[in-house]
Scaffold this active site. Sequence first.
Site, short mmCIF file in Angstrom:
data_model
loop_
_atom_site.label_atom_id
_atom_site.label_comp_id
_atom_site.label_asym_id
_atom_site.label_seq_id
_atom_site.Cartn_x
_atom_site.Cartn_y
_atom_site.Cartn_z
N ASP A 109 -8.09 3.76 0.93
CA ASP A 109 -7.22 4.21 2.01
C ASP A 109 -8.07 4.63 3.22
O ASP A 109 -8.87 5.56 3.11
CB ASP A 109 -6.42 5.41 1.48
CG ASP A 109 -5.41 5.93 2.48
OD1 ASP A 109 -5.44 5.49 3.63
OD2 ASP A 109 -4.61 6.79 2.08
N CYS A 144 0.87 -1.19 0.00
CA CYS A 144 0.00 0.00 0.00
C CYS A 144 0.90 1.23 0.00
O CYS A 144 2.07 1.15 -0.38
CB CYS A 144 -0.95 -0.02 1.20
SG CYS A 144 -0.14 -0.01 2.81
N CYS A 201 -1.44 0.58 7.38
CA CYS A 201 -2.88 0.24 7.49
C CYS A 201 -3.24 -0.95 6.60
O CYS A 201 -3.45 -2.06 7.09
CB CYS A 201 -3.76 1.43 7.11
SG CYS A 201 -3.53 2.88 8.16
N ARG A 202 -3.34 -0.71 5.29
CA ARG A 202 -3.92 -1.74 4.43
C ARG A 202 -3.02 -2.94 4.20
O ARG A 202 -3.48 -4.09 4.28
CB ARG A 202 -4.31 -1.13 3.07
CG ARG A 202 -5.48 -0.18 3.17
CD ARG A 202 -5.60 0.65 1.91
NE ARG A 202 -4.48 1.56 1.77
CZ ARG A 202 -4.23 2.29 0.70
NH1 ARG A 202 -5.01 2.20 -0.34
NH2 ARG A 202 -3.20 3.11 0.67
N SER A 203 -1.73 -2.71 3.86
CA SER A 203 -0.91 -3.89 3.51
C SER A 203 -0.57 -4.75 4.73
O SER A 203 -0.56 -5.98 4.58
CB SER A 203 0.33 -3.50 2.71
OG SER A 203 1.17 -2.62 3.40
N ASN A 253 2.30 1.36 4.39
CA ASN A 253 2.61 0.08 5.05
C ASN A 253 2.30 0.11 6.55
O ASN A 253 2.96 -0.54 7.35
CB ASN A 253 4.08 -0.34 4.81
CG ASN A 253 4.42 -1.78 5.20
OD1 ASN A 253 5.55 -2.08 5.56
ND2 ASN A 253 3.47 -2.69 5.15
P1 4NP Z 1 -1.81 2.73 4.17
O1 4NP Z 1 -2.50 4.04 4.78
O2 4NP Z 1 -1.26 3.13 2.82
O3 4NP Z 1 -2.95 1.79 4.07
O4 4NP Z 1 -0.74 2.31 5.15
C1 4NP Z 1 -1.88 5.29 4.86
C2 4NP Z 1 -1.00 5.55 5.86
C3 4NP Z 1 -0.43 6.81 5.96
C4 4NP Z 1 -0.75 7.78 5.04
C5 4NP Z 1 -1.63 7.51 4.02
C6 4NP Z 1 -2.20 6.24 3.93
N1 4NP Z 1 -0.18 9.07 5.14
O5 4NP Z 1 -0.52 9.94 4.33
O6 4NP Z 1 0.64 9.31 6.04
#
Ligand code: 4NP
Length: 166
Positions: free
Chosen positions: A127, A9, A14-16, A12
Amino acid sequence: MRTRLCFVCLGNICRSPTAEGAFRHVAAIAGASTEFEVDSAGTAAYHVGEAPDQRSAACAQERGIDISGRARRFEAADFARFDLVLAMDRNNLRDLQGLASTQQELAKLKLLRDYDPEASGAADVPDPYYGGSDGFSDVLDMCLRSCTALLAEQRAAAQGRESDQG
Ligand code: 4NP
């Protein structure tokens, strides 16, 4: 030969990590843990070294799924380490395509929700970072559905390869 999967993602956190935990969970239930190597990474470096987001971890824990590990950035060299690289959304996929340097590497890239029986077309795992708690639960549901189908497909493919080898 173990099948090597990497979920990717943006951050790294939340989603992945959720997808990685979901895959480990469904593989364990199927008695297939030893058939796979599973990892996750992010296309961005914002959160490198951090543990998964508390909201993702709490949501997973409620359903008996452990997500742990530390965020890292996906590197071009990772293409050689994995058989399949599963992008959470189309932006992640585009970024990963930009890091691939051969047709063989490009062919390792898939959207995770290509495996979701409830998705149609090119579907994203959205996201959840800036949204409410429902977003995290929805992400987990999508990951569990997709990983269940991905596990079945990869086990069937591995069995096919074994029987080809005799
Ligand atoms: P992820 O979520 O890609 O699922 O880990 C996010 C985590 C942090 C951010 C965006 C999405 N950020 O903008 O910091």
